[in-house]
Design a protein around this motif. Structure first.
Motif, PDB file in Angstrom:
ATOM      1  N   ARG A  53      -7.786   2.783  -5.373  1.00 27.72           N
ATOM      2  CA  ARG A  53      -6.998   3.929  -5.801  1.00 27.72           C
ATOM      3  C   ARG A  53      -6.278   3.630  -7.118  1.00 27.72           C
ATOM      4  O   ARG A  53      -5.747   2.560  -7.315  1.00 27.72           O
ATOM      5  CB  ARG A  53      -5.963   4.317  -4.733  1.00 27.72           C
ATOM      6  CG  ARG A  53      -6.552   4.798  -3.404  1.00 27.72           C
ATOM      7  CD  ARG A  53      -7.540   5.955  -3.535  1.00 27.72           C
ATOM      8  NE  ARG A  53      -7.059   7.116  -4.232  1.00 27.72           N
ATOM      9  CZ  ARG A  53      -6.459   8.154  -3.647  1.00 27.72           C
ATOM     10  NH1 ARG A  53      -6.247   8.148  -2.348  1.00 27.72           N
ATOM     11  NH2 ARG A  53      -6.091   9.198  -4.362  1.00 27.72           N
ATOM     12  N   GLY A  54      -6.292   4.616  -7.984  1.00 29.50           N
ATOM     13  CA  GLY A  54      -5.628   4.453  -9.286  1.00 29.50           C
ATOM     14  C   GLY A  54      -6.450   3.667 -10.300  1.00 29.50           C
ATOM     15  O   GLY A  54      -5.970   3.310 -11.373  1.00 29.50           O
ATOM     16  N   GLY A  55      -7.714   3.431  -9.964  1.00 28.58           N
ATOM     17  CA  GLY A  55      -8.524   2.522 -10.771  1.00 28.58           C
ATOM     18  C   GLY A  55      -8.950   3.016 -12.149  1.00 28.58           C
ATOM     19  O   GLY A  55      -9.463   2.235 -12.951  1.00 28.58           O
ATOM     20  N   SER A  56      -8.722   4.281 -12.444  1.00 26.92           N
ATOM     21  CA  SER A  56      -9.153   4.786 -13.758  1.00 26.92           C
ATOM     22  C   SER A  56      -8.453   4.096 -14.927  1.00 26.92           C
ATOM     23  O   SER A  56      -9.030   3.975 -16.011  1.00 26.92           O
ATOM     24  CB  SER A  56      -8.909   6.292 -13.861  1.00 26.92           C
ATOM     25  OG  SER A  56      -9.655   6.968 -12.884  1.00 26.92           O
TER      26      SER A  56
ATOM     27  N   GLU B 254     -14.522  12.327 -10.242  1.00 26.06           N
ATOM     28  CA  GLU B 254     -14.444  12.008 -11.673  1.00 26.06           C
ATOM     29  C   GLU B 254     -15.585  12.672 -12.445  1.00 26.06           C
ATOM     30  O   GLU B 254     -15.439  13.042 -13.600  1.00 26.06           O
ATOM     31  CB  GLU B 254     -14.482  10.488 -11.870  1.00 26.06           C
ATOM     32  CG  GLU B 254     -13.123   9.788 -11.806  1.00 26.06           C
ATOM     33  CD  GLU B 254     -12.449   9.830 -10.441  1.00 26.06           C
ATOM     34  OE1 GLU B 254     -13.153  10.098  -9.439  1.00 26.06           O
ATOM     35  OE2 GLU B 254     -11.222   9.612 -10.377  1.00 26.06           O
TER      36      GLU B 254
ATOM     37  N   PHE C 294     -12.601   4.971 -12.668  1.00 30.78           N
ATOM     38  CA  PHE C 294     -12.568   4.632 -11.242  1.00 30.78           C
ATOM     39  C   PHE C 294     -13.886   4.130 -10.670  1.00 30.78           C
ATOM     40  O   PHE C 294     -13.928   3.678  -9.543  1.00 30.78           O
ATOM     41  CB  PHE C 294     -12.070   5.888 -10.504  1.00 30.78           C
ATOM     42  CG  PHE C 294     -11.883   5.844  -9.026  1.00 30.78           C
ATOM     43  CD1 PHE C 294     -11.157   4.839  -8.397  1.00 30.78           C
ATOM     44  CD2 PHE C 294     -12.396   6.877  -8.226  1.00 30.78           C
ATOM     45  CE1 PHE C 294     -10.954   4.856  -7.023  1.00 30.78           C
ATOM     46  CE2 PHE C 294     -12.194   6.894  -6.848  1.00 30.78           C
ATOM     47  CZ  PHE C 294     -11.475   5.876  -6.251  1.00 30.78           C
TER      48      PHE C 294
ATOM     49  N   SER D  87      -9.563  10.794 -14.692  1.00 30.23           N
ATOM     50  CA  SER D  87      -9.497  10.717 -13.226  1.00 30.23           C
ATOM     51  C   SER D  87      -9.985  12.049 -12.665  1.00 30.23           C
ATOM     52  O   SER D  87     -10.186  13.006 -13.403  1.00 30.23           O
ATOM     53  CB  SER D  87      -8.063  10.527 -12.757  1.00 30.23           C
ATOM     54  OG  SER D  87      -7.544   9.321 -13.189  1.00 30.23           O
ATOM     55  N   ALA D  88     -10.081  12.095 -11.343  1.00 32.15           N
ATOM     56  CA  ALA D  88     -10.451  13.340 -10.679  1.00 32.15           C
ATOM     57  C   ALA D  88      -9.304  14.348 -10.800  1.00 32.15           C
ATOM     58  O   ALA D  88      -8.137  13.964 -10.862  1.00 32.15           O
ATOM     59  CB  ALA D  88     -10.766  13.067  -9.221  1.00 32.15           C
TER      60      ALA D  88
ATOM     61  N   THR E   3      -9.180  13.426  -5.007  1.00 34.50           N
ATOM     62  CA  THR E   3      -9.575  12.210  -4.293  1.00 34.50           C
ATOM     63  C   THR E   3      -9.013  12.213  -2.866  1.00 34.50           C
ATOM     64  O   THR E   3      -9.725  11.917  -1.905  1.00 34.50           O
ATOM     65  CB  THR E   3      -9.135  10.957  -5.069  1.00 34.50           C
ATOM     66  OG1 THR E   3      -9.607  11.074  -6.416  1.00 34.50           O
ATOM     67  CG2 THR E   3      -9.700   9.687  -4.451  1.00 34.50           C
TER      68      THR E   3
HETATM   69  N1  ASP Z   1      -9.126   9.453  -8.653  1.00 33.66           N
HETATM   70  C1  ASP Z   1      -8.837   8.118  -8.230  1.00 33.66           C
HETATM   71  C2  ASP Z   1      -7.582   8.095  -7.357  1.00 33.66           C
HETATM   72  O1  ASP Z   1      -7.011   9.139  -7.103  1.00 33.66           O
HETATM   73  C3  ASP Z   1      -8.701   7.163  -9.359  1.00 33.66           C
HETATM   74  C4  ASP Z   1      -7.544   7.404 -10.291  1.00 33.66           C
HETATM   75  O2  ASP Z   1      -6.914   8.448 -10.260  1.00 33.66           O
HETATM   76  O3  ASP Z   1      -7.268   6.536 -11.120  1.00 33.66           O
HETATM   77  O4  ASP Z   1      -7.184   7.058  -6.906  1.00 33.66           O
END
Ligand code: ASP
Ligand code: MG
Length: 402
Positions: free
Chosen positions: A149-152, A73, A135, A40-41, A46
């Motif tokens: 969001r959270g897609g990694s 990312e 992501f 992830s970033a 993000t």
């Molecule tokens: N960087 C993206 C986010 O903050 C994806 C992730 O963290 O999974 O949503």
């Protein structure tokens, strides 16, 4: 053996943590395994980028937002490759274009359609650690997309499925999945295992450990997931098929305060009214959750339902604009509510679980506003003020701390 390891933003937040992750991956690599790393970033990059976009154009097009957010990312993966190379281990960073992670075209909320494996396989064959941006995807217009969001997590599972990985490990800053949020319930315990379905219910209930779609995809392709901490060596929690484990009556309890209750009062008690109300909301993209309809009296009835807090205003407007057509006499709402849910695959074959939950709530004098159930979940709506008390009461009432 091929291992996919995904590290979240907090695990790569600074130089020390990047080297910590690099070393853990190198350890796996030196044990003779093929290693694919998804990142992830860094930290809250993000959020920061979203803030930056807002200062330039609060109505920025989703296409441009995706173009911006995916840079986060790319920073992580390139720095990670540099870290590994500094430690004299061959590594290569790849973005969604270089791998070719094909997605649907919907910017901001794309889904994977297909993932090519040739490039990754080629790099693994030359004994490199392969580091892939989480992501992001590429759509049919050759534009870059994001998965939400959270897609990694979903990137990691998609790669594990496509590469037929032997293990898929999701590293985060907690030790695994707990019976309840340990910040709220101090007796909460880490679970050794949890089923896909339980995890799906918990993820959508706001437990936030895993991206919902990553669990859906893991279930579909039968990818076992391990959720564990990047900061210590604790074993973590395995997410897998129900048939492979003993089914617990109640596995966990979760709360979600991001909800509001709306009641439409005095609508006509005739066929088609509920359809029209919910159809009208659906057409405005408002998701409705728990629904309760009163018994009709004198030709009218009341219908209550919950929506996500951010949809409240929009829902009220839509209802007001359609008041006559929907025969609504009055609309009331309450934002000071929260959902409390218990989840357990063993519920399916055990009667009396709901009664036990209600008893625990009664014993601590928590009033229940609404109830909804699925095969493996019971959700109640309670006052927001009661949520911590309610969580603890139910958690301990089911002996989850034992
Ligand atoms: N960087 C993206 C986010 O903050 C994806 C992730 O963290 O999974 O949503
Ligand atoms: Mg996450």
């Amino acid at each position: 053996m091929l291992v996919v390891k995904k590290f979240g933003g907090s695990s790569v937040a600074d130089k020390e943590r990047i080297f910590n992750v690099a070393n853990r991956c190198i350890e796996e690599y030196k044990a003779g395994n093929d290693v694919v790393v998804v990142l992830s970033a860094m930290g809250d990059t993000t959020d920061h980028l979203i803030g930056l976009a807002n200062t330039i154009n609060p109505k920025a097009k989703k296409r441009e937002l995706d173009m911006l957010l995916t840079t986060g990312e790319q920073v992580s993966v390139s720095l990670m490759a540099m870290a590994m190379q500094a430690l004299d281990v061959p590594a290569v960073s790849l973005n969604a274009f270089q791998v070719m992670m094909h997605s649907t075209s919907r910017y901001g909320n794309a889904r994977f359609k297909r993932v090519d494996t040739e490039r990754i396989q080629h790099e693994l064959d030359s004994r490199k650690i392969v580091i892939v941006t989480g992501f992001q995807g590429v759509n049919k217009y050759d534009d870059i997309t994001t998965l939400g969001r959270g897609g990694s997590d979903t990137t990691a599972v998609a790669l594990a499925a496509a590469l037929h990985a032997d293990r898929c490990e999701i590293y985060t800053d907690v030790d695994g999945v707990y019976t309840a949020d340990p910040r709220v319930v101090k007796n909460a315990k880490k679970l050794d295992t949890i089923t896909y379905d339980e995890m799906l219910e918990l993820a959508s209930l706001g437990a936030k450990v895993l991206h919902n779609r990553s669990v859906e995809m893991a279930k579909k392709y039968n990818v076992e997931l391990v959720v564990r901490s990047s900061l210590n060596r604790s074993e973590g929690t395995v997410v897998k098929e129900a048939s492979k484990m003993e089914k617990l009556l109640v596995t966990g309890v979760a709360a979600d305060s991001n909800t509001a209750r709306i009641s439409v009062i005095g609508v006509d008690d005739k066929p088609g009214i509920a359809f029209q109300i919910f159809d009208t909301l659906a057409k405005s993209y408002i998701n409705v959750d728990i629904i309760l309809q009163s018994v009709g009296r004198e030709g009218t009835k009341d219908i209550s339902f919950t929506v996500a807090s951010e949809d409240l205003e929009n829902a009220l407007q839509v209802l007001d604009a359609n008041k006559e057509r929907l025969t609504i006499q009055k609309v009331t709402y309450n934002e000071d509510v929260a959902k409390l849910s218990i989840v357990g695959a063993g519920m399916m074959s055990n009667p009396g679980v709901a009664a036990r939950m209600f008893e625990a709530l009664y014993n601590s004098r928590v009033n229940i506003n609404m109830i909804s159930t699925s095969e493996i979940r019971i959700t109640v709506l309670v006052a927001k003020n009661d949520i911590e008390k309610a969580m603890n009461a139910v958690h301990d009432g089911f002996g989850m701390a034992d």
